[in-house]
Scaffold this motif. Structure first.
Motif, PDB file in Angstrom:
ATOM      1  N   ALA A  32       1.175  -1.267   0.517  1.00  0.00           N
ATOM      2  CA  ALA A  32       0.272   0.001   0.102  1.00  0.00           C
ATOM      3  C   ALA A  32       0.959   1.677   0.084  1.00  0.00           C
ATOM      4  CB  ALA A  32      -1.214  -0.375   0.953  1.00  0.00           C
ATOM      5  N   GLY A  33       0.473   2.698  -0.525  1.00  0.00           N
ATOM      6  CA  GLY A  33       1.037   3.568  -0.590  1.00  0.00           C
ATOM      7  C   GLY A  33       1.380   4.376  -2.113  1.00  0.00           C
ATOM      8  N   GLU A  34       2.801   4.609  -1.608  1.00  0.00           N
ATOM      9  CA  GLU A  34       2.725   5.304  -2.732  1.00  0.00           C
ATOM     10  C   GLU A  34       4.255   4.261  -3.302  1.00  0.00           C
ATOM     11  OE1 GLU A  34       3.878   8.389  -5.156  1.00  0.00           O
ATOM     12  OE2 GLU A  34       2.961   8.295  -3.606  1.00  0.00           O
ATOM     13  N   SER A  35       4.487   4.149  -4.446  1.00  0.00           N
ATOM     14  CA  SER A  35       5.184   2.737  -5.375  1.00  0.00           C
ATOM     15  C   SER A  35       6.867   3.602  -5.696  1.00  0.00           C
ATOM     16  CB  SER A  35       4.150   2.638  -6.717  1.00  0.00           C
ATOM     17  OG  SER A  35       3.548   2.325  -6.338  1.00  0.00           O
ATOM     18  N   CYS A  42      17.495  -3.936  -6.766  1.00  0.00           N
ATOM     19  CA  CYS A  42      18.725  -3.570  -8.057  1.00  0.00           C
ATOM     20  C   CYS A  42      18.600  -2.526  -8.789  1.00  0.00           C
ATOM     21  CB  CYS A  42      18.079  -4.885  -8.924  1.00  0.00           C
ATOM     22  SG  CYS A  42      16.385  -4.670  -9.992  1.00  0.00           S
ATOM     23  N   GLU A  43      18.337  -1.677  -8.390  1.00  0.00           N
ATOM     24  CA  GLU A  43      17.706  -0.321  -8.736  1.00  0.00           C
ATOM     25  C   GLU A  43      17.030   0.130 -10.394  1.00  0.00           C
ATOM     26  OE1 GLU A  43      17.959   2.323  -7.023  1.00  0.00           O
ATOM     27  OE2 GLU A  43      18.543   1.167  -5.794  1.00  0.00           O
ATOM     28  N   SER A  44      16.646  -1.079 -10.797  1.00  0.00           N
ATOM     29  CA  SER A  44      16.078  -1.181 -11.789  1.00  0.00           C
ATOM     30  C   SER A  44      14.880  -0.809 -12.172  1.00  0.00           C
ATOM     31  CB  SER A  44      15.996  -2.584 -13.406  1.00  0.00           C
ATOM     32  OG  SER A  44      14.866  -3.098 -11.948  1.00  0.00           O
ATOM     33  N   ILE A  45      14.680   0.395 -13.332  1.00  0.00           N
ATOM     34  CA  ILE A  45      13.093   1.130 -13.439  1.00  0.00           C
ATOM     35  C   ILE A  45      11.900   0.833 -13.216  1.00  0.00           C
ATOM     36  CG2 ILE A  45      11.741   2.471 -14.572  1.00  0.00           C
ATOM     37  CD1 ILE A  45      14.854   3.781 -15.772  1.00  0.00           C
ATOM     38  N   ILE A  46      11.274   0.474 -12.359  1.00  0.00           N
ATOM     39  CA  ILE A  46       9.614  -0.053 -12.878  1.00  0.00           C
ATOM     40  C   ILE A  46       8.797   0.458 -13.925  1.00  0.00           C
ATOM     41  CG2 ILE A  46       7.749  -1.022 -10.554  1.00  0.00           C
ATOM     42  CD1 ILE A  46       9.874  -0.640  -8.702  1.00  0.00           C
ATOM     43  N   PRO A  47       8.228   0.018 -14.444  1.00  0.00           N
ATOM     44  CA  PRO A  47       7.993   0.022 -14.999  1.00  0.00           C
ATOM     45  C   PRO A  47       5.939   1.105 -14.571  1.00  0.00           C
ATOM     46  CG  PRO A  47       8.099  -2.048 -15.890  1.00  0.00           C
ATOM     47  CD  PRO A  47       8.207  -1.489 -14.225  1.00  0.00           C
ATOM     48  N   GLU A  48       5.867   1.761 -15.534  1.00  0.00           N
ATOM     49  CA  GLU A  48       4.310   2.769 -14.936  1.00  0.00           C
ATOM     50  C   GLU A  48       3.545   1.727 -14.982  1.00  0.00           C
ATOM     51  OE1 GLU A  48       2.153   6.137 -14.419  1.00  0.00           O
ATOM     52  OE2 GLU A  48       4.653   5.647 -14.175  1.00  0.00           O
ATOM     53  N   ALA A  49       3.332   1.229 -15.583  1.00  0.00           N
ATOM     54  CA  ALA A  49       2.232  -0.339 -15.900  1.00  0.00           C
ATOM     55  C   ALA A  49       1.630  -1.207 -14.251  1.00  0.00           C
ATOM     56  CB  ALA A  49       2.059  -0.654 -16.907  1.00  0.00           C
ATOM     57  N   ARG A  50       3.136  -1.623 -13.964  1.00  0.00           N
ATOM     58  CA  ARG A  50       3.038  -2.051 -13.091  1.00  0.00           C
ATOM     59  C   ARG A  50       2.784  -1.063 -11.770  1.00  0.00           C
ATOM     60  NH1 ARG A  50       4.638  -6.345 -10.025  1.00  0.00           N
ATOM     61  NH2 ARG A  50       5.984  -6.402  -8.899  1.00  0.00           N
ATOM     62  N   GLY A  56       1.714   0.800  -4.349  1.00  0.00           N
ATOM     63  CA  GLY A  56       3.131   0.381  -2.940  1.00  0.00           C
ATOM     64  C   GLY A  56       3.809  -0.225  -3.138  1.00  0.00           C
ATOM     65  N   VAL A  57       3.934  -0.853  -5.287  1.00  0.00           N
ATOM     66  CA  VAL A  57       4.739  -1.294  -5.258  1.00  0.00           C
ATOM     67  C   VAL A  57       6.368  -1.434  -4.842  1.00  0.00           C
ATOM     68  CG1 VAL A  57       4.719  -0.779  -8.007  1.00  0.00           C
ATOM     69  CG2 VAL A  57       5.426  -3.141  -7.041  1.00  0.00           C
ATOM     70  N   ARG A  58       7.415  -2.016  -4.467  1.00  0.00           N
ATOM     71  CA  ARG A  58       8.504  -1.922  -4.372  1.00  0.00           C
ATOM     72  C   ARG A  58       9.563  -2.339  -4.686  1.00  0.00           C
ATOM     73  NH1 ARG A  58       8.796   2.979  -2.188  1.00  0.00           N
ATOM     74  NH2 ARG A  58      10.633   2.942  -1.239  1.00  0.00           N
ATOM     75  N   LEU A  59       8.891  -3.074  -5.957  1.00  0.00           N
ATOM     76  CA  LEU A  59      10.009  -4.449  -6.388  1.00  0.00           C
ATOM     77  C   LEU A  59      10.222  -4.495  -7.966  1.00  0.00           C
ATOM     78  CD1 LEU A  59      10.392  -6.918  -3.804  1.00  0.00           C
ATOM     79  CD2 LEU A  59      11.779  -4.801  -4.242  1.00  0.00           C
ATOM     80  N   CYS A  60      10.372  -4.682  -8.695  1.00  0.00           N
ATOM     81  CA  CYS A  60      10.626  -5.219 -10.008  1.00  0.00           C
ATOM     82  C   CYS A  60      10.321  -6.356 -10.185  1.00  0.00           C
ATOM     83  CB  CYS A  60      12.032  -4.953 -11.277  1.00  0.00           C
ATOM     84  SG  CYS A  60      13.279  -6.080 -10.722  1.00  0.00           S
ATOM     85  N   ILE A  61       9.818  -6.478 -10.890  1.00  0.00           N
ATOM     86  CA  ILE A  61       8.541  -8.259 -11.347  1.00  0.00           C
ATOM     87  C   ILE A  61      10.341  -9.221 -11.118  1.00  0.00           C
ATOM     88  CG2 ILE A  61       7.857 -10.109 -13.251  1.00  0.00           C
ATOM     89  CD1 ILE A  61       7.183  -7.194 -14.753  1.00  0.00           C
ATOM     90  N   ALA A  62      10.784  -9.603 -11.778  1.00  0.00           N
ATOM     91  CA  ALA A  62      12.650 -10.419 -11.565  1.00  0.00           C
ATOM     92  C   ALA A  62      12.661 -10.293 -10.350  1.00  0.00           C
ATOM     93  CB  ALA A  62      13.623  -9.910 -12.094  1.00  0.00           C
ATOM     94  N   CYS A  63      12.565  -9.219  -9.255  1.00  0.00           N
ATOM     95  CA  CYS A  63      13.144  -9.670  -8.260  1.00  0.00           C
ATOM     96  C   CYS A  63      11.732  -9.536  -7.344  1.00  0.00           C
ATOM     97  CB  CYS A  63      13.848  -7.651  -8.064  1.00  0.00           C
ATOM     98  SG  CYS A  63      15.309  -7.080  -8.404  1.00  0.00           S
ATOM     99  N   GLN A  64      10.523  -9.316  -7.599  1.00  0.00           N
ATOM    100  CA  GLN A  64       9.393  -9.877  -6.850  1.00  0.00           C
ATOM    101  C   GLN A  64       9.141 -11.223  -7.270  1.00  0.00           C
ATOM    102  OE1 GLN A  64       7.066  -7.944  -5.521  1.00  0.00           O
ATOM    103  NE2 GLN A  64       6.120  -9.961  -3.992  1.00  0.00           N
ATOM    104  N   ALA A  65       9.474 -12.125  -8.298  1.00  0.00           N
ATOM    105  CA  ALA A  65       9.499 -13.810  -8.425  1.00  0.00           C
ATOM    106  C   ALA A  65      10.462 -14.185  -7.823  1.00  0.00           C
ATOM    107  CB  ALA A  65       9.806 -13.553 -10.174  1.00  0.00           C
ATOM    108  N   ALA A  66      11.628 -13.771  -7.444  1.00  0.00           N
ATOM    109  CA  ALA A  66      12.484 -14.150  -6.822  1.00  0.00           C
ATOM    110  C   ALA A  66      12.607 -14.354  -5.423  1.00  0.00           C
ATOM    111  CB  ALA A  66      13.475 -13.571  -6.932  1.00  0.00           C
ATOM    112  N   ARG A  67      11.681 -13.311  -4.920  1.00  0.00           N
ATOM    113  CA  ARG A  67      10.963 -13.313  -3.782  1.00  0.00           C
ATOM    114  C   ARG A  67      10.781 -14.258  -3.313  1.00  0.00           C
ATOM    115  NH1 ARG A  67      10.623  -7.460  -0.723  1.00  0.00           N
ATOM    116  NH2 ARG A  67      12.802  -7.666  -0.304  1.00  0.00           N
ATOM    117  N   GLU A  68       9.156 -14.182  -4.163  1.00  0.00           N
ATOM    118  CA  GLU A  68       8.369 -15.018  -3.675  1.00  0.00           C
ATOM    119  C   GLU A  68       8.611 -16.860  -3.863  1.00  0.00           C
ATOM    120  OE1 GLU A  68       5.285 -13.297  -6.638  1.00  0.00           O
ATOM    121  OE2 GLU A  68       4.944 -12.185  -5.479  1.00  0.00           O
TER     122      GLU A  68
END
Length: 88
Positions: A32-35, A42-50, A56-68
């Motif tokens: 929740a909150g500010e994305s 990894c400091e890569s840019i998180i796409p606007e659509a995501r 409140g998203v804090r991770l890119c897709i690759a890092c989120q998948a690795a965490r999950e």
């Protein structure tokens, strides 16, 4: 119908407890909150659509998948109904 030492409805109570635990775990992972514009790991840019899709998203897709993937190895055993917890 219960068997042995368990009372009627004990199996359903255990199922309900397992479902409730899973729901609580899922709710605790909601963001929740500010994305973030950049991934916290990894400091890569998180796409606007995501960022629009997941507030409140804090991770890119690759890092989120690795965490999950790492989190999925945690056990899903309901300790409330285990014999060990009843013996304490």
């Amino acid at each position: 119908m219960a068997g042995g030492w368990s009372r009627d409805g004990a199996v359903q109570d255990q199922i309900d407890a397992s479902v409730e635990d899973a729901v609580q775990r899922a709710r605790s992972r909601l963001t929740a909150g500010e994305s973030a514009v950049r991934c916290d790991e990894c400091e890569s840019i998180i796409p606007e659509a995501r960022r629009r899709a997941i507030p409140g998203v804090r991770l890119c897709i690759a890092c989120q998948a690795a965490r999950e993937k790492q989190e999925s190895f945690s056990g899903g055993i309901n300790r409330r109904g285990s014999k060990d917890s009843q013996l304490r």
